[in-house]
Design an enzyme around this catalytic site. Structure first.
Site, PDB file in Angstrom:
ATOM      1  N   HIS A 161      -4.439  -7.304   8.633  1.00 41.68           N
ATOM      2  CA  HIS A 161      -3.030  -6.941   8.392  1.00 41.68           C
ATOM      3  C   HIS A 161      -2.294  -6.598   9.677  1.00 41.68           C
ATOM      4  O   HIS A 161      -1.065  -6.577   9.704  1.00 41.68           O
ATOM      5  CB  HIS A 161      -2.954  -5.754   7.427  1.00 41.68           C
ATOM      6  CG  HIS A 161      -3.349  -6.111   6.028  1.00 41.68           C
ATOM      7  ND1 HIS A 161      -2.425  -6.341   5.032  1.00 41.68           N
ATOM      8  CD2 HIS A 161      -4.558  -6.322   5.469  1.00 41.68           C
ATOM      9  CE1 HIS A 161      -3.059  -6.658   3.910  1.00 41.68           C
ATOM     10  NE2 HIS A 161      -4.356  -6.649   4.145  1.00 41.68           N
ATOM     11  N   ASP A 369       3.905  -5.277  15.722  1.00 38.93           N
ATOM     12  CA  ASP A 369       3.684  -5.042  14.295  1.00 38.93           C
ATOM     13  C   ASP A 369       3.038  -6.288  13.706  1.00 38.93           C
ATOM     14  O   ASP A 369       3.455  -7.412  14.039  1.00 38.93           O
ATOM     15  CB  ASP A 369       5.054  -4.813  13.609  1.00 38.93           C
ATOM     16  CG  ASP A 369       4.981  -3.831  12.450  1.00 38.93           C
ATOM     17  OD1 ASP A 369       3.896  -3.703  11.850  1.00 38.93           O
ATOM     18  OD2 ASP A 369       6.016  -3.200  12.143  1.00 38.93           O
TER      19      ASP A 369
HETATM   20  P1  ADQ Z   1       2.682  -0.561   7.939  1.00 39.26           P
HETATM   21  O1  ADQ Z   1       2.428  -0.351   9.389  1.00 39.26           O
HETATM   22  O2  ADQ Z   1       2.593   0.640   7.084  1.00 39.26           O
HETATM   23  O3  ADQ Z   1       1.727  -1.707   7.335  1.00 39.26           O
HETATM   24  P2  ADQ Z   1       5.117  -2.023   6.934  1.00 39.26           P
HETATM   25  O4  ADQ Z   1       4.704  -3.434   6.796  1.00 39.26           O
HETATM   26  O5  ADQ Z   1       6.513  -1.877   7.410  1.00 39.26           O
HETATM   27  O6  ADQ Z   1       4.192  -1.187   7.911  1.00 39.26           O
HETATM   28  O7  ADQ Z   1       4.980  -1.330   5.537  1.00 39.26           O
HETATM   29  C1  ADQ Z   1       5.421  -0.026   5.311  1.00 39.26           C
HETATM   30  C2  ADQ Z   1       5.592   0.221   3.825  1.00 39.26           C
HETATM   31  O8  ADQ Z   1       5.814   1.605   3.639  1.00 39.26           O
HETATM   32  C3  ADQ Z   1       6.784  -0.516   3.257  1.00 39.26           C
HETATM   33  O9  ADQ Z   1       6.452  -1.052   2.001  1.00 39.26           O
HETATM   34  C4  ADQ Z   1       7.847   0.575   3.122  1.00 39.26           C
HETATM   35  O10 ADQ Z   1       8.707   0.422   2.008  1.00 39.26           O
HETATM   36  C5  ADQ Z   1       7.032   1.815   2.950  1.00 39.26           C
HETATM   37  N1  ADQ Z   1       7.765   2.957   3.543  1.00 39.26           N
HETATM   38  C6  ADQ Z   1       8.124   3.095   4.824  1.00 39.26           C
HETATM   39  N2  ADQ Z   1       8.796   4.245   5.000  1.00 39.26           N
HETATM   40  C7  ADQ Z   1       8.858   4.840   3.807  1.00 39.26           C
HETATM   41  C8  ADQ Z   1       9.391   6.091   3.333  1.00 39.26           C
HETATM   42  N3  ADQ Z   1       9.995   6.982   4.126  1.00 39.26           N
HETATM   43  N4  ADQ Z   1       9.238   6.375   2.037  1.00 39.26           N
HETATM   44  C9  ADQ Z   1       8.610   5.525   1.208  1.00 39.26           C
HETATM   45  N5  ADQ Z   1       8.084   4.353   1.592  1.00 39.26           N
HETATM   46  C10 ADQ Z   1       8.194   4.017   2.878  1.00 39.26           C
HETATM   47  C11 ADQ Z   1       0.633  -2.506   7.831  1.00 39.26           C
HETATM   48  C12 ADQ Z   1       0.933  -3.279   9.117  1.00 39.26           C
HETATM   49  C13 ADQ Z   1       2.177  -4.134   8.935  1.00 39.26           C
HETATM   50  C14 ADQ Z   1       1.994  -5.058   7.738  1.00 39.26           C
HETATM   51  C15 ADQ Z   1       1.518  -4.301   6.519  1.00 39.26           C
HETATM   52  C16 ADQ Z   1       1.133  -5.245   5.373  1.00 39.26           C
HETATM   53  O11 ADQ Z   1       1.114  -2.382  10.212  1.00 39.26           O
HETATM   54  O12 ADQ Z   1       2.451  -4.888  10.109  1.00 39.26           O
HETATM   55  O13 ADQ Z   1       3.231  -5.677   7.441  1.00 39.26           O
HETATM   56  O14 ADQ Z   1       0.394  -3.493   6.820  1.00 39.26           O
HETATM   57  O15 ADQ Z   1       0.210  -6.194   5.767  1.00 39.26           O
END
Ligand code: ADQ
Length: 458
Positions: A161, A369
């Site tokens: 991921h 990311d």
């Molecule tokens: P993350 O690094 O956690 O994931 P991201 O892909 O942006 O990053 O996902 C974050 C999730 O958390 C999103 O679904 C978002 O809605 C939720 N979120 C963020 N802030 C929030 C808040 N304040 N309250 C509630 N929900 C919140 C890891 C990898 C990424 C990759 C994903 C999936 O780092 O690059 O995209 O896995 O493979």
């Protein structure tokens, strides 16, 4: 056995359910990955192997949501050395371009290997020869090879991921060969982006001397397929919530509470040093200093979910952001009208969607990311094709979302200029947003699961 009957066994750090110790019950953890995999696992009578999230407690296997859940036990000491230590003190920074110094400790590596072995043994006990074993993410990179020696299965898949780093960085890790050999136990290795796949193929050729192309490697008499499969979201959930009258009411109330600004800019992240939160705040500051007419008319909302608070880099990051918000608001805010509204908490999904809908500009600036789902979630809520997405070129999502305002997050002047342009263009209906929506919808999380499992011959 016919293909439709093949069981899929997911092996991940966490189960798709969390244990509520107050009420002693399991609660589903929401998310796109879980919604995409639940029907597949249910239909194939598959199972999910993972940690419960509670240290020092054994749980027997159980069924939840029609899926067999197979818990792996971790002690508090395991959690500290394996999860906080090797996973998040070594691998996480190393794989994200070493934007913080990765720590290499033998007393973290040994537990990493032992706990990968524990996951592999538990998984092997539930696998049969016709099953597909699908291992997830950087916490379990040794599991594919371990499984190969412990169990006979139809195919082993692995999905990363997070990014895979360039060989020059990866080579620093003292246990680089063991990690590569662990991963090469899989039949199919899938990555978020072309650059991650390329980096992995280079590393394997240079450090292990494997032969083959960027898509097929030859290793110890076997062929290992390297796939690019960018993860998506369940767009229908975001679309439905975005269109609901309740969301519209929340949007109007939120904007009114902030003094009805002309433009709302939004950032949403786990509070992580890879997300570039400080860089975007500095760019906002630079822009508002240069354009005093924006003062009072533009607000920035940053919602940051607490994350890995026991890791030193994260504690420091929180203090830095707290200080930066205070300084910028001190310099550029007015009484009752701060420039930055900062929430340090997780918000429920319907509220998150209301913030996406309230935002004229979504500011996504990770330094590195794997994908970045926040960018895709924002796009999925813009059913009226309004809004502007600023997206770092170093997010995996930038390979797909070419119509975003693509930025280099390290370039403060460039960020500020792009923010200015996005603010100016955000109100109208845009062909850019239309194209972004097409891409996010057609490459959703169901497309992703089909692509990955298709390669594993589900
Ligand atoms: P993350 O690094 O956690 O994931 P991201 O892909 O942006 O990053 O996902 C974050 C999730 O958390 C999103 O679904 C978002 O809605 C939720 N979120 C963020 N802030 C929030 C808040 N304040 N309250 C509630 N929900 C919140 C890891 C990898 C990424 C990759 C994903 C999936 O780092 O690059 O995209 O896995 O493979």
């Amino acid at each position: 056995m016919s293909e439709a009957n093949r069981r899929v066994v997911v092996i991940a750090n966490r189960l798709p359910v969390a244990f509520d110790e107050t009420n002693e019950e399991w609660i589903a953890s929401p998310g796109g990955l879980v919604s995409a995999l639940t029907p597949i696992l249910r239909d194939t009578r598959g199972s999910w192997v993972g940690w419960s999230g509670i240290s020092d407690r054994d749980f027997p296997a159980f069924t939840h949501g029609g899926i067999k859940q197979v818990p792996v036990t971790l002690s508090q000491a395991d959690y500290e050395s394996f999860y906080l230590g090797f996973c998040n003190g070594t691998l996480w920074p190393l794989y994200h371009d070493a934007v913080r110094e990765p720590q290499f400790h033998r007393h973290w590596w040994h537990p990493y290997r032992a706990i990968n072995e524990r996951f592999a043994v538990v998984a092997a006990s539930t696998l049969s020869p016709s099953d597909i074993a699908w291992v997830q993410d950087y916490q379990l990179q040794l599991v594919p090879q371990m499984l190969r020696s412990l169990a006979r299965v139809h195919r082993i898949g692995f999905y990363l991921h997070i990014p895979f780093p360039p060989v020059e960085l990866f080579a620093k890790m003292p246990w680089r060969s063991q990690v590569l050999e662990g991963l090469l136990g899989a039949d199919v290795l899938a990555f978020q982006s072309r650059s991650s796949r390329r980096n992995f193929a280079h590393s394997v050729r240079e450090l292990l001397g494997a032969s083959g192309s960027g898509t097929k490697l030859h290793w110890q008499g076997r062929e290992v397929t390297l796939q690019v499969a960018p993860i998506g979201i369940d767009t229908s959930v975001f679309d439905r919530l975005a269109r609901s009258p309740e969301t519209q009411e929340t949007v109007e109330a939120t904007r009114a509470r902030m003094g009805a600004p002309d433009v709302v800019v939004l950032g949403v992240d786990r509070l992580d040093y890879t997300k570039g939160i400080d860089f975007r705040m500095r760019a906002l500051q630079a822009l508002v200093e240069r354009r005093p007419d924006l003062r009072g008319n533009v607000v920035f909302i940053q919602i940051a979910v607490p994350s890995r608070e026991d890791v030193d880099h994260y504690k420091k990051m929180r203090e830095d952001i707290d200080g930066l918000v205070g300084r910028i608001n001190g310099d550029l805010g007015e009484v009752g009208r701060p420039l930055i509204h900062y929430l340090y908490r997780s918000v429920p999904m319907h509220e998150l969607v209301a913030y996406y809908r309230a935002a004229d500009v979504m500011f996504v600036t990770p330094l590195r990311d794997g994908m970045n789902l926040v960018a895709k979630e924002y796009v999925a809520t813009r059913y009226d094709e309004t809004g502007a997405l600023i997206l770092s070129e170093f997010a995996g999502a930038a390979e797909q979302l070419r119509q975003a305002h693509i930025v280099n997050p390290y370039d403060l002047d460039g960020l500020a200029a792009t923010l200015e342009q996005a603010i100016d263009s955000s109100k109208g209906v845009g062909t850019r947003m239309r194209a972004l929506r097409r891409s996010v919808k057609s490459h959703d999380v169901f497309w992703w699961a089909d692509r990955c499992l298709g390669a594993l011959e589900l």
